[in-house]
Design a protein around this motif. Structure first.
Motif, PDB file in Angstrom:
ATOM      1  N   PRO A 312       0.818  -1.221   0.000  1.00 19.10           N
ATOM      2  CA  PRO A 312       0.000   0.000   0.000  1.00 19.10           C
ATOM      3  C   PRO A 312       0.852   1.271   0.000  1.00 19.10           C
ATOM      4  N   THR A 313       0.286   2.317  -0.556  1.00 19.55           N
ATOM      5  CA  THR A 313       0.955   3.620  -0.470  1.00 19.55           C
ATOM      6  C   THR A 313      -0.068   4.664  -0.036  1.00 19.55           C
ATOM      7  N   SER A 314       0.433   5.797   0.343  1.00 19.96           N
ATOM      8  CA  SER A 314      -0.486   6.838   0.819  1.00 19.96           C
ATOM      9  C   SER A 314      -1.298   7.363  -0.352  1.00 19.96           C
ATOM     10  N   ASN A 316      -4.508  10.053  -1.828  1.00 23.26           N
ATOM     11  CA  ASN A 316      -5.282  11.281  -1.664  1.00 23.26           C
ATOM     12  C   ASN A 316      -6.612  11.138  -2.388  1.00 23.26           C
ATOM     13  N   LEU A 341      -6.341   1.392   1.236  1.00 28.48           N
ATOM     14  CA  LEU A 341      -5.309   0.707   2.019  1.00 28.48           C
ATOM     15  C   LEU A 341      -4.571   1.693   2.915  1.00 28.48           C
ATOM     16  N   GLU A 343      -5.166   3.787   5.893  1.00 28.82           N
ATOM     17  CA  GLU A 343      -6.135   3.995   6.968  1.00 28.82           C
ATOM     18  C   GLU A 343      -6.185   5.436   7.455  1.00 28.82           C
ATOM     19  N   SER A 344      -5.142   6.198   7.169  1.00 24.79           N
ATOM     20  CA  SER A 344      -5.194   7.599   7.600  1.00 24.79           C
ATOM     21  C   SER A 344      -6.274   8.357   6.830  1.00 24.79           C
ATOM     22  N   ALA A 347     -10.800   8.585   8.562  1.00 23.91           N
ATOM     23  CA  ALA A 347     -11.457   9.698   9.265  1.00 23.91           C
ATOM     24  C   ALA A 347     -11.228  11.009   8.542  1.00 23.91           C
ATOM     25  N   ARG A 348     -10.078  11.115   7.866  1.00 25.76           N
ATOM     26  CA  ARG A 348      -9.716  12.395   7.261  1.00 25.76           C
ATOM     27  C   ARG A 348     -10.460  12.642   5.964  1.00 25.76           C
ATOM     28  N   GLU A 349     -10.616  11.594   5.133  1.00 17.69           N
ATOM     29  CA  GLU A 349     -11.147  11.827   3.789  1.00 17.69           C
ATOM     30  C   GLU A 349     -12.430  11.053   3.519  1.00 17.69           C
ATOM     31  N   GLY A 374      -7.791  -4.156  12.397  1.00 14.61           N
ATOM     32  CA  GLY A 374      -8.133  -3.376  11.212  1.00 14.61           C
ATOM     33  C   GLY A 374      -9.609  -3.027  11.190  1.00 14.61           C
ATOM     34  N   ARG A 377     -10.338  -0.479  13.988  1.00 19.58           N
ATOM     35  CA  ARG A 377      -9.922   0.873  13.593  1.00 19.58           C
ATOM     36  C   ARG A 377     -10.897   1.476  12.586  1.00 19.58           C
ATOM     37  N   ASP A 380     -13.992   2.597  14.421  1.00 28.21           N
ATOM     38  CA  ASP A 380     -13.649   3.741  15.268  1.00 28.21           C
ATOM     39  C   ASP A 380     -13.443   5.009  14.447  1.00 28.21           C
ATOM     40  N   ASN A 381     -12.943   4.839  13.243  1.00 27.13           N
ATOM     41  CA  ASN A 381     -12.583   6.007  12.449  1.00 27.13           C
ATOM     42  C   ASN A 381     -13.668   6.494  11.505  1.00 27.13           C
TER      43      ASN A 381
END
Lengths: 451, 451, 451
Positions: A312-314, A316, A341, A343-344, A347-349, A374, A377, A380-381
């Motif tokens: 996985p990669t970050s 947007n 993939l 997880e940040s 909640a953010r996006e 997983g 989370r 929760d998110n």
């Protein structure tokens, strides 16, 4: 087995026996078309499962020893199985442990642990069971109480296995999913051959962009006729674009003059075209974003794709989906399920996006995150911002057929644990929890996929 | 209602009745200036609250049906309220559920649940209460035990409502906050009109950069005279710069020759100018970073801003603030509170930064994260590196006046749950927890905002 | 003290007395070479510990008052210690609190709390203890039950202190670690002087690239002869490259003509060269990625490096390590341990990568994340995908010698809490937990570092 107690047990008991709805995964339709006996424990539980062999590989066991990249008749299945058994401690704490234990205990009714001493005995027991009629694919499908199972199929596939299943009289519902990556992404090594195949399969001139779109529409219609309710799209970086003049770029691409960046751009445009076609034919669009494929070049060259080196990669999602959403996102006829993939982005996006756009639902935790932590989370998110009704329920996304009940069972346990915690915190009572549990186990998936 | 038990109950009981300090939010000063009756339940609880209508919109309910984009006299408030009641299950698990339940139960003393059957009854009860003198804005302000409430006001605002409040003899402390985004960011659609307004309001030539700065200083001084203790700045991507020759760029901008990137650069420079002015006048600088505004173009065009389509994006606080901090960050007179929507920056960036720079404090969880899990993640991620004394306490940041006590109550419950957990883990005893609870509930905010 | 109860207590009791293996850290070898008395409590517990003084600085206490940047003979150690005592409440909830309490209670046998009233008394007690023979470095090393301690040493260091230790007859095992950052990264301000030093130290012409590589090989061999089993590399952004013609770039760099970007590129190339040398000499490669150093320019100019202003930034391990891994990652002789400050990469990048590449292990939580929550997040995020056997155990990474037992104790408590939770969830029983506890406390580190 993940433990459920008290209220969680109560909630789990209400959903454990519900039928399995599997709207996305990678089972082979040929299994159900041919209904052949599964060859042996290693072919069933090790060789095709990249979750399993990647972990063994990470500890220095060569892929060849696990049968990967070795012709089937040259593999020693007993030894392969034995390597798994000897190294079973490597899986402690992983969902693979939980899934495999479920398969051994629940499906094969084995009550001894897997280790180097029991390896041969378990191999023999499983082999014997596999030769039983009850362990043929269709019998297992029925025994697993699968209501519907979606496969994932290249856009140019003739779906002959699905046809054979339909003609067989067997009542099991195995439906295809339209997966056009190789024909939409000019950077795919298969793009050119797929393009020819598309032309042949549809009898449509794919030499110009308008014919290309027509041919895709025909294939989508064919898949829909064969039972498909969804398309599926994988993309390493989520990037969509709407081009003013896609015809010109298509011409550059087919004449081999386009750069890598232009071909990426074209793929981004085609994702929007797919979204538009979804508003026409009603197929639900799935986007699986953020996996960098085949990061180990030598493994890729020697063994091919899906060998445990996809990382996985970050991602947007906000800017990546903006062109697509601003073109079709306000259409009532458009439905899109996104899988991340990263997880940040929960909640953010994704939760804020699904909490706004009527077309968007968040797919369940995917791949590396399809695990107790997983899933915890994930809830929760996403729930606080997206609620429960903007989620798409569960899908197992597996090519390990035997693990399907194990994966749905784990999800249901995690759902029960989550909802019991919500009761404890004061959000709602048992009746709401029971309703939400059923929804998350079965109904949300059926609704999200029009099943 | 989020449950608190045992030690958490004990801690909560020690802070639940403390006065409310609300140093940042979006209440309208006109409410307290005019002290008019709130019109009806829909105007109060649905139409202005993007937390509420975005969720209904995400499930396919058109914004018009919720009164958004409809002239007030053409709305049917009973039907709008009924849509909320019918769909109340969508909010299960969200903080909106908890806030609304608090408002209904605590503020309106209603003990029946909200659903399609009770909708009319609740509508009538609330309507009746609203006509009561006790439910006028000033009476509620007093009943809510609000010690101070900060509004957020455009830099060019004449603050006539605040003046009217001051002249009224009412003792409620409602103070303005200097929010200059539209006059500092040349990419704002309002930049030019704001620039003219600034010139007029200050009687200062804003045609050159030095005059522009002078005018801003005058406005800050005016806000400070009117009670302001802080400024507030929103920025999609946190980027600050120090330009060698801002005069030249200002000239290019006012003559319409600057590119989008240059205008961004100018805004980044102006944030540093604001920080410098803060060292002169002592106003605390707030930076709210990382919200991509109005991502749904059609919704923006049809209904305007703040309609639920603002989505967080990933943010780099380290490089983004570096120019600002290296210019003014070592000044004892500078105080800056940062708010993030990218929770991955809590432990990675903000806690280490606040644990070093004397000028920095971390604002409370913001917007989508102002929720039980969001608050728990905040404490879990920031305290170990930043401690408690580098936090800025709580602010409700709401435009839903009725929800203010609900939001502070939820924060206090979460604080109590967190501190009780810290006791259980062995960090400290009940007396430290009680001190920290009071600090996080009230005192830290007063200290951070010089109140 | 972090509490452990029930099964966690049982697990902890099984590992609390195990010897300390410290394969990475920043103790000074001179302490053990000279075995001098530690001067006073402030020199021991405040002045050298950036965890401690950064927090005090963040609350407005000037570094000078803490002895930082002040010649030793001009410091007032009693006042410095008193500043810590007066402000001890700032550390509530931080791991520094737990470490310091352990040091005071366990190492110094002090049973009164640290605060402004007890400051002088504690100062006197500690001072007295420090004058005792039992509190000399070697005696403490033995009392702490340290099996092996690795220091971190510049590549050009002559390792005279290590030599002296070896010659002393004392049995303590203090080994060096090869840290070549300043000689590999042409953007380092020390690059040129290090290059000259390298030439002198190895008697090898470092004026051309091939000589440069030879000299590095000689230094690695020297370190290995002196007991080193590992190298260590810090990099702000994880970026590796394989250049076709490094000779030409090296020439541009040594002639001062290379750009910053080219020098970065060269450093990325040299990391791959180091990896290749590791396959030759067997030294384990450590990569500490993602710290932006010295972000406060004034503090850096006035006080130098390591003054609490190093801040983590977001890191891309997938693309960053790809060139390195595709060159040496499939070599059985290559072993690499990665440390991240970007926790979002745990589940997204590092666990999947370590769960595939045989050469990779994930280092323990580093720096700001070496704390109860940080450790809990680490296990929660990495184990499900990487298992336990792809982890590298613990290292304390500290320059605060006294805190070593405290840090290992905290890790062991966190390990016990984690494993007890895994038992409760149903993953495994007490015997697996006890085996894993020993592994995570000691054995995994020895294995990962070839100790």
């Amino acid at each position: 087995m993940l433990k459920v107690k008290g209220k969680a047990q109560e909630i789990y008991d209400g959903i454990r026996e519900l039928p399995i709805v599997s709207p996305h995964g990678h089972c082979e339709p040929i299994w159900f078309a041919e209904n052949a006996v599964f060859p042996n424990p290693a072919e069933l539980l090790v060789v095709p499962d990249h979750y399993v062999f990647r972990m063994l590989f990470s500890q220095g066991i060569p892929l060849e020893k696990l049968g990967v990249g070795v012709p089937e008749d040259q593999r020693n299945p007993r030894e392969i199985f034995s390597l798994l058994a000897q190294n079973w401690h490597l899986f402690l704490g992983t969902p693979s442990q939980l899934w495999m234990e479920y398969v051994l205990e629940q499906t094969f009714q084995i009550d001894v642990p897997l280790n180097s001493e029991t390896s041969d005995r378990l191999y023999d027991i499983i082999s014997e069971r596999l030769s039983d009629e009850d362990f043929r694919p269709r019998a297992l499908f029925d025994a697993f109480n699968i209501e519907v199972l979606a496969t994932t199929d290249p856009a140019t596939n003739n779906l002959s296995h699905h046809q054979k299943i339909a003609n067989s009289g067997w009542a099991g519902r195995v439906i295809p999913t339209f997966r056009p990556d190789d024909i939409l992404d000019p950077n795919s090594p298969h793009f050119e051959t797929e393009l020819q195949k598309l032309q042949k399969e549809t009898d449509t001139d794919t030499g110009n962009f308008s014919g290309f779109l027509d041919a895709l529409r025909l294939r989508r219609a064919f898949f829909k006729d064969m039972g498909a309710t969804a398309t599926d799209h994988a993309t390493e970086t989520v990037q969509t674009h709407w081009l003013d003049n896609p015809e010109a770029l298509f011409a550059r691409i087919t004449s081999g003059k386009a750069t890598v960046a232009e071909r990426d751009m074209f793929y981004g445009h085609m994702l929007v075209e797919m979204a538009q076609m979804s508003t026409e034919d009603g197929l639900v669009m799935q986007i699986h974003g953020g996996s960098r494929r085949n990061t180990n070049q030598r493994v890729f060259e020697d063994y091919g794709r899906d060998k445990g080196a996809d990382i996985p990669t970050s991602t947007n999602w906000v800017s990546g989906l903006e062109p697509l959403l601003n073109r079709v996102g306000n259409s009532e006829a458009f439905h899109c399920i996104v899988f991340t993939l990263d997880e940040s982005t929960y909640a953010r996006e994704l939760a804020p996006m699904a909490g706004h756009w009527p077309c968007l639902k968040i797919g369940p935790p995917w791949w590396f995150h399809d695990s107790p932590n997983g899933i915890a989370r994930y809830f929760d998110n996403v729930v606080e911002t997206a609620g429960y009704q903007n989620l798409a329920g569960f899908n197992d996304d597996t090519r390990a057929f035997l693990s399907i009940p194990a994966r749905h069972d784990l999800w249901r346990r995690c759902v029960a644990l989550h909802l019991a915690q919500q009761i404890d915190r004061g959000y709602f009572g048992i009746s709401d929890a029971e309703w939400l549990a059923k929804d998350l186990a079965v109904d949300a998936a059926k609704r999200a996929y029009n099943l």
